[in-house]
Design a protein around this motif. Structure first.
Motif, PDB file in Angstrom:
ATOM      1  N   UNK A 105     -29.041  -1.839  56.225  1.00 45.04           N
ATOM      2  CA  UNK A 105     -28.013  -2.759  56.713  1.00 45.04           C
ATOM      3  C   UNK A 105     -28.602  -4.163  56.732  1.00 45.04           C
ATOM      4  N   UNK A 106     -27.841  -5.117  56.233  1.00 48.43           N
ATOM      5  CA  UNK A 106     -28.292  -6.505  56.144  1.00 48.43           C
ATOM      6  C   UNK A 106     -27.327  -7.390  56.926  1.00 48.43           C
ATOM      7  N   UNK A 107     -27.869  -8.232  57.811  1.00 50.92           N
ATOM      8  CA  UNK A 107     -27.081  -9.219  58.545  1.00 50.92           C
ATOM      9  C   UNK A 107     -27.445 -10.609  58.046  1.00 50.92           C
ATOM     10  N   UNK A 108     -26.448 -11.398  57.670  1.00 49.01           N
ATOM     11  CA  UNK A 108     -26.678 -12.753  57.169  1.00 49.01           C
ATOM     12  C   UNK A 108     -26.398 -13.732  58.313  1.00 49.01           C
ATOM     13  N   UNK A 109     -27.465 -14.127  58.995  1.00 46.44           N
ATOM     14  CA  UNK A 109     -27.325 -15.025  60.150  1.00 46.44           C
ATOM     15  C   UNK A 109     -27.008 -16.456  59.716  1.00 46.44           C
ATOM     16  N   UNK A 110     -27.623 -16.886  58.633  1.00 50.59           N
ATOM     17  CA  UNK A 110     -27.391 -18.245  58.126  1.00 50.59           C
ATOM     18  C   UNK A 110     -27.588 -18.236  56.627  1.00 50.59           C
ATOM     19  N   UNK A 111     -26.888 -19.139  55.962  1.00 47.46           N
ATOM     20  CA  UNK A 111     -27.018 -19.233  54.521  1.00 47.46           C
ATOM     21  C   UNK A 111     -26.199 -18.179  53.799  1.00 47.46           C
ATOM     22  N   UNK A 112     -26.738 -17.691  52.669  1.00 47.67           N
ATOM     23  CA  UNK A 112     -25.977 -16.795  51.800  1.00 47.67           C
ATOM     24  C   UNK A 112     -26.872 -15.704  51.245  1.00 47.67           C
ATOM     25  N   UNK A 113     -26.312 -14.527  51.098  1.00 47.31           N
ATOM     26  CA  UNK A 113     -27.034 -13.423  50.463  1.00 47.31           C
ATOM     27  C   UNK A 113     -26.034 -12.448  49.861  1.00 47.31           C
ATOM     28  N   UNK A 114     -26.275 -12.061  48.620  1.00 49.14           N
ATOM     29  CA  UNK A 114     -25.460 -11.064  47.923  1.00 49.14           C
ATOM     30  C   UNK A 114     -23.967 -11.367  48.005  1.00 49.14           C
ATOM     31  N   UNK A 115     -23.629 -12.644  47.858  1.00 45.30           N
ATOM     32  CA  UNK A 115     -22.227 -13.048  47.860  1.00 45.30           C
ATOM     33  C   UNK A 115     -21.604 -13.209  49.234  1.00 45.30           C
ATOM     34  N   UNK A 152     -21.584 -15.255  52.831  1.00 43.97           N
ATOM     35  CA  UNK A 152     -22.034 -16.524  53.406  1.00 43.97           C
ATOM     36  C   UNK A 152     -21.761 -16.567  54.900  1.00 43.97           C
ATOM     37  N   UNK A 153     -22.767 -16.960  55.650  1.00 44.02           N
ATOM     38  CA  UNK A 153     -22.624 -17.117  57.099  1.00 44.02           C
ATOM     39  C   UNK A 153     -21.845 -18.392  57.410  1.00 44.02           C
ATOM     40  N   UNK A 154     -21.038 -18.374  58.492  1.00 46.12           N
ATOM     41  CA  UNK A 154     -20.324 -19.591  58.877  1.00 46.12           C
ATOM     42  C   UNK A 154     -21.185 -20.602  59.630  1.00 46.12           C
ATOM     43  N   UNK A 155     -22.435 -20.264  59.933  1.00 43.83           N
ATOM     44  CA  UNK A 155     -23.306 -21.179  60.685  1.00 43.83           C
ATOM     45  C   UNK A 155     -23.534 -22.458  59.875  1.00 43.83           C
ATOM     46  N   UNK A 156     -23.316 -23.636  60.478  1.00 45.85           N
ATOM     47  CA  UNK A 156     -23.548 -24.898  59.775  1.00 45.85           C
ATOM     48  C   UNK A 156     -25.014 -25.309  59.863  1.00 45.85           C
ATOM     49  N   UNK A 157     -25.711 -25.303  58.746  1.00 41.30           N
ATOM     50  CA  UNK A 157     -27.108 -25.735  58.719  1.00 41.30           C
ATOM     51  C   UNK A 157     -27.198 -27.132  58.116  1.00 41.30           C
ATOM     52  N   UNK A 158     -28.296 -27.818  58.410  1.00 36.41           N
ATOM     53  CA  UNK A 158     -28.461 -29.198  57.958  1.00 36.41           C
ATOM     54  C   UNK A 158     -29.310 -29.322  56.706  1.00 36.41           C
ATOM     55  N   UNK A 159     -29.803 -28.190  56.221  1.00 37.00           N
ATOM     56  CA  UNK A 159     -30.485 -28.131  54.930  1.00 37.00           C
ATOM     57  C   UNK A 159     -30.313 -26.703  54.417  1.00 37.00           C
ATOM     58  N   UNK A 160     -30.558 -26.460  53.137  1.00 36.74           N
ATOM     59  CA  UNK A 160     -30.341 -25.116  52.589  1.00 36.74           C
ATOM     60  C   UNK A 160     -31.358 -24.111  53.136  1.00 36.74           C
ATOM     61  N   UNK A 161     -30.892 -23.194  53.985  1.00 37.65           N
ATOM     62  CA  UNK A 161     -31.742 -22.132  54.511  1.00 37.65           C
ATOM     63  C   UNK A 161     -30.969 -20.817  54.515  1.00 37.65           C
ATOM     64  N   UNK A 162     -31.702 -19.727  54.372  1.00 32.77           N
ATOM     65  CA  UNK A 162     -31.162 -18.384  54.520  1.00 32.77           C
ATOM     66  C   UNK A 162     -31.967 -17.665  55.599  1.00 32.77           C
ATOM     67  N   UNK A 163     -31.271 -17.079  56.557  1.00 39.08           N
ATOM     68  CA  UNK A 163     -31.918 -16.290  57.605  1.00 39.08           C
ATOM     69  C   UNK A 163     -31.206 -14.940  57.642  1.00 39.08           C
ATOM     70  N   UNK A 164     -31.955 -13.869  57.394  1.00 41.11           N
ATOM     71  CA  UNK A 164     -31.373 -12.558  57.157  1.00 41.11           C
ATOM     72  C   UNK A 164     -32.174 -11.494  57.903  1.00 41.11           C
ATOM     73  N   UNK A 165     -31.484 -10.550  58.557  1.00 43.08           N
ATOM     74  CA  UNK A 165     -32.139  -9.375  59.145  1.00 43.08           C
ATOM     75  C   UNK A 165     -31.844  -8.151  58.306  1.00 43.08           C
ATOM     76  N   UNK A 166     -32.863  -7.311  58.164  1.00 39.61           N
ATOM     77  CA  UNK A 166     -32.711  -6.053  57.442  1.00 39.61           C
ATOM     78  C   UNK A 166     -33.104  -4.902  58.362  1.00 39.61           C
ATOM     79  N   UNK A 167     -32.249  -3.891  58.421  1.00 41.34           N
ATOM     80  CA  UNK A 167     -32.511  -2.671  59.169  1.00 41.34           C
ATOM     81  C   UNK A 167     -32.606  -1.557  58.127  1.00 41.34           C
ATOM     82  N   UNK A 168     -33.829  -1.080  57.881  1.00 36.53           N
ATOM     83  CA  UNK A 168     -34.068  -0.149  56.773  1.00 36.53           C
ATOM     84  C   UNK A 168     -34.540   1.183  57.338  1.00 36.53           C
TER      85      UNK A 168
END
Length: 290
Positions: free
Chosen positions: A160-170, A172-188
């Motif tokens: 399971x993947x949670x996209x906290x910020x940025x974009x992954x696998x199509x 996109x998180x609604x969090x407004x960031x001030x530079x391009x960042x991706x923050x993602x949690x994986x539960x494997x």
């Protein structure tokens, strides 16, 4: 997927005392400084004390300027309050994203119903640097609940993947960031495998909160280690040797001077002195907790 990234540095998150709370710090450390634009990573897994009122537990009012202190909740919940009048609780699977901008005072306490949620808080706090052009913007706060967090489930159901910020696998998180960042949690789950693409221009790291992984090309990585990746590929592959929880951060480096002191992160020492002056003059507001 193209070339897999190799590991530049593997860093153990040792425990330090942060105002009476044991917290693991993956970076900065003697081995690695910032992973531009990420400045700091703290991991805490705490039993909420029952001998004091809940509203006195956690972290009391304190200021920030010049970066985004981000809290990702893995167990329990966090109640955020700040000097701009924001009051909100985010529970397991959610994210508190605050752009401190020109200055704000906030507190992070357990929610009043924390003992109904198991009485534990497990969080990661990630400090994300703000570009110099936006360091004196008006502060902003964005809570992202678990139900609103973009989620990906692998075909075999083991990841399971949670996209906290940025974009992954199509997604996109609604969090407004001030530079391009991706923050993602994986539960494997044990035996699960997952491949991640990382923009070639991004710095990247991942931190293992729980379990044991095999990192394709570099071997086993255990809990409480952060892997800082080289910029020599477009992604990486993880296999869980035990049930695992992993946080990934990637972002475009700002390549700007960083001067920090305590809760303030600016570009030079004069700006740090101005931050302390403005805080003492009350320009970051006042937070009185009831």
């Amino acid at each position: 997927m193209n070339t897999l990234r190799t590991i530049k540095s593997l860093v153990y998150a040792g425990t330090l005392d942060l105002g009476g709370m044991p917290v693991r710090q993956a970076f900065p450390s003697a081995k690695i400084g910032q992973v531009d634009p990420f400045l700091l990573l703290h991991h805490a897994d705490l039993k909420v004390p029952s001998h004091i009122p809940v509203k006195q537990a956690g972290v009391g009012p304190h200021p920030h300027r010049g970066f985004s202190p981000v809290t990702i909740v893995y167990k329990g919940g966090v109640q955020h309050r700040d000097s701009r009048g924001n009051v909100n609780v985010v529970y397991e699977g959610g994210t508190q994203w605050m752009n401190a901008g020109m200055g704000i005072i906030h507190s992070e306490r357990p929610p009043q119903d924390i003992f109904d949620k198991g009485g534990r808080q497990e969080i990661v706090q990630l400090w994300v640097n703000t570009p110099a052009a936006h360091k004196m913007d008006q502060p902003s706060y964005f809570p992202l609940n678990a139900e609103d967090t973009p989620t990906i489930i692998s075909e075999d159901g083991l990841v399971k993947v949670l996209v906290h910020a940025g974009e992954h696998a199509g997604k996109r998180s609604p969090v407004p960031t001030l530079s391009p960042v991706n923050v993602i949690s994986l539960f494997i789950q044990k035996g699960g495998r997952y491949q991640l693409e990382v923009p070639v221009e991004h710095s990247a790291f991942f931190y293992v909160l729980k379990g044991k992984l095999n990192y394709k090309g570099d071997g086993e990585i255990e809990a409480h280690y952060a892997a800082i990746l080289n910029n020599d590929g477009s992604g990486f592959e993880l296999e869980a040797l035990e049930d695992a929880v992993v946080l990934l951060g990637s972002g475009t480096p700002l390549n700007e001077a960083v001067t920090s002191h305590g809760p303030f992160v600016m570009n030079n020492q004069t700006e740090i002195m101005e931050a302390f002056r403005d805080y003492k003059l009350g320009k970051m507001g006042v937070l009185i907790e009831d």
